[in-house]
Design a protein around this motif. Structure first.
Motif, short mmCIF file in Angstrom:
data_model
loop_
_atom_site.label_atom_id
_atom_site.label_comp_id
_atom_site.label_asym_id
_atom_site.label_seq_id
_atom_site.Cartn_x
_atom_site.Cartn_y
_atom_site.Cartn_z
N ARG A 102 26.17 9.52 -61.56
CA ARG A 102 27.10 8.54 -60.98
C ARG A 102 28.21 9.24 -60.20
NH1 ARG A 102 26.36 4.90 -65.64
NH2 ARG A 102 27.83 6.19 -66.75
N ASP A 105 26.87 10.44 -56.89
CA ASP A 105 26.73 9.30 -55.98
C ASP A 105 28.09 8.89 -55.41
OD1 ASP A 105 24.00 9.29 -56.38
OD2 ASP A 105 24.03 7.62 -57.80
N LYS A 106 29.14 8.94 -56.23
CA LYS A 106 30.49 8.59 -55.77
C LYS A 106 30.98 9.61 -54.74
CE LYS A 106 33.38 6.34 -58.24
NZ LYS A 106 34.29 5.86 -59.27
N VAL A 108 29.10 11.26 -52.70
CA VAL A 108 28.36 10.93 -51.48
C VAL A 108 29.05 9.79 -50.75
CG1 VAL A 108 26.20 9.99 -50.60
CG2 VAL A 108 26.14 11.79 -52.32
N GLN A 109 29.40 8.72 -51.48
CA GLN A 109 30.07 7.56 -50.88
C GLN A 109 31.40 7.95 -50.23
OE1 GLN A 109 30.50 4.81 -54.10
NE2 GLN A 109 28.32 4.28 -54.15
N ASN A 110 32.09 8.92 -50.83
CA ASN A 110 33.40 9.36 -50.33
C ASN A 110 33.29 10.50 -49.31
OD1 ASN A 110 34.71 7.47 -51.93
ND2 ASN A 110 34.90 8.87 -53.64
N GLY A 111 32.07 10.92 -48.99
CA GLY A 111 31.86 11.96 -48.00
C GLY A 111 32.29 13.35 -48.44
N ARG A 134 19.43 14.82 -55.61
CA ARG A 134 20.70 14.28 -55.11
C ARG A 134 21.33 15.22 -54.09
NH1 ARG A 134 19.55 10.47 -57.95
NH2 ARG A 134 20.87 8.75 -58.54
N HIS A 138 21.54 14.21 -50.06
CA HIS A 138 22.85 13.63 -49.75
C HIS A 138 23.89 14.63 -49.28
CE1 HIS A 138 21.43 9.81 -51.21
NE2 HIS A 138 21.08 10.36 -52.34
#
Length: 185
Positions: A102, A105-106, A108-111, A134, A138
């Motif tokens: 998790r 993934d976070k 990745v979302q935040n670059g 991952r 990513h």
């Protein structure tokens, strides 16, 4: 368990009782950092399945700019916080209690991406492959970034990636340490 060299050299690190966490032995850690050499200087480091924070703190002591520590265990998070305070490296750290997948993934979302990632998951649970997927898919590593995975000799790492290249594997008894380079060419 201690910081081997750098600004926090000799600082004794707290480790949990029992076998739930397997801190990287000093001789293995010293070998890993000898292999990495100056790569740690000015690096942004991610220490996942951080346990005691041993690897990320060693990197900070040796000149890394910042380190992010992720672990799912409340006990490990408390130990990491204690070890960060002992080394006086608090200003350079972020500590998160979270499931590693998790958290990745976070990021990745935040670059967010990192120069150096240490990964020391529980052995023989298939987590190595999940983390590799991952990171590969990513771009969690910056170009020319390095992923260091400590894993059981029973968990093999293939070299079947688009951007990750298995560069070196060292064996220490039952433990393998694999070094992968993120190459976007």
């Amino acid at each position: 368990m201690r910081i081997i060299t750098g600004s926090a050299k000799g600082t004794q690190l707290k480790a949990p009782r029992g076998l739930a966490t397997r801190p990287t032995a000093d001789r293995v850690k010293e070998s890993v950092f000898n292999i990495l050499g100056n790569v740690v200087i000015d690096a942004h480091v991610l220490d996942i399945f951080a346990g005691t924070g041993n690897l990320g703190l060693e990197a900070l002591s040796r000149g890394a700019t910042a380190a992010v520590f992720i672990d799912n265990s409340a006990e490990s998070i408390d130990i990491i916080k204690t070890n960060v305070e002992r080394t006086k490296l608090t200003a350079h750290t972020e500590i998160y209690k979270n499931d590693v997948i998790r958290a990745l993934d976070k990021f990745v979302q935040n670059g967010r991406s990192f120069d150096l990632i240490f990964c020391d998951p529980p052995y023989n649970q298939g987590l190595v492959q999940i983390v590799l997927d991952r990171i590969e898919n990513h771009s969690l590593l910056k170009p020319k970034g390095i992923l260091v995975i400590e894993h059981s000799k029973h968990e093999t790492i293939t070299d079947d990636w688009n951007n990750l290249q298995l560069r070196r594997v060292e064996q220490y008894g039952e433990t393998l340490v694999s070094f992968l380079l993120y190459n976007t060419n």
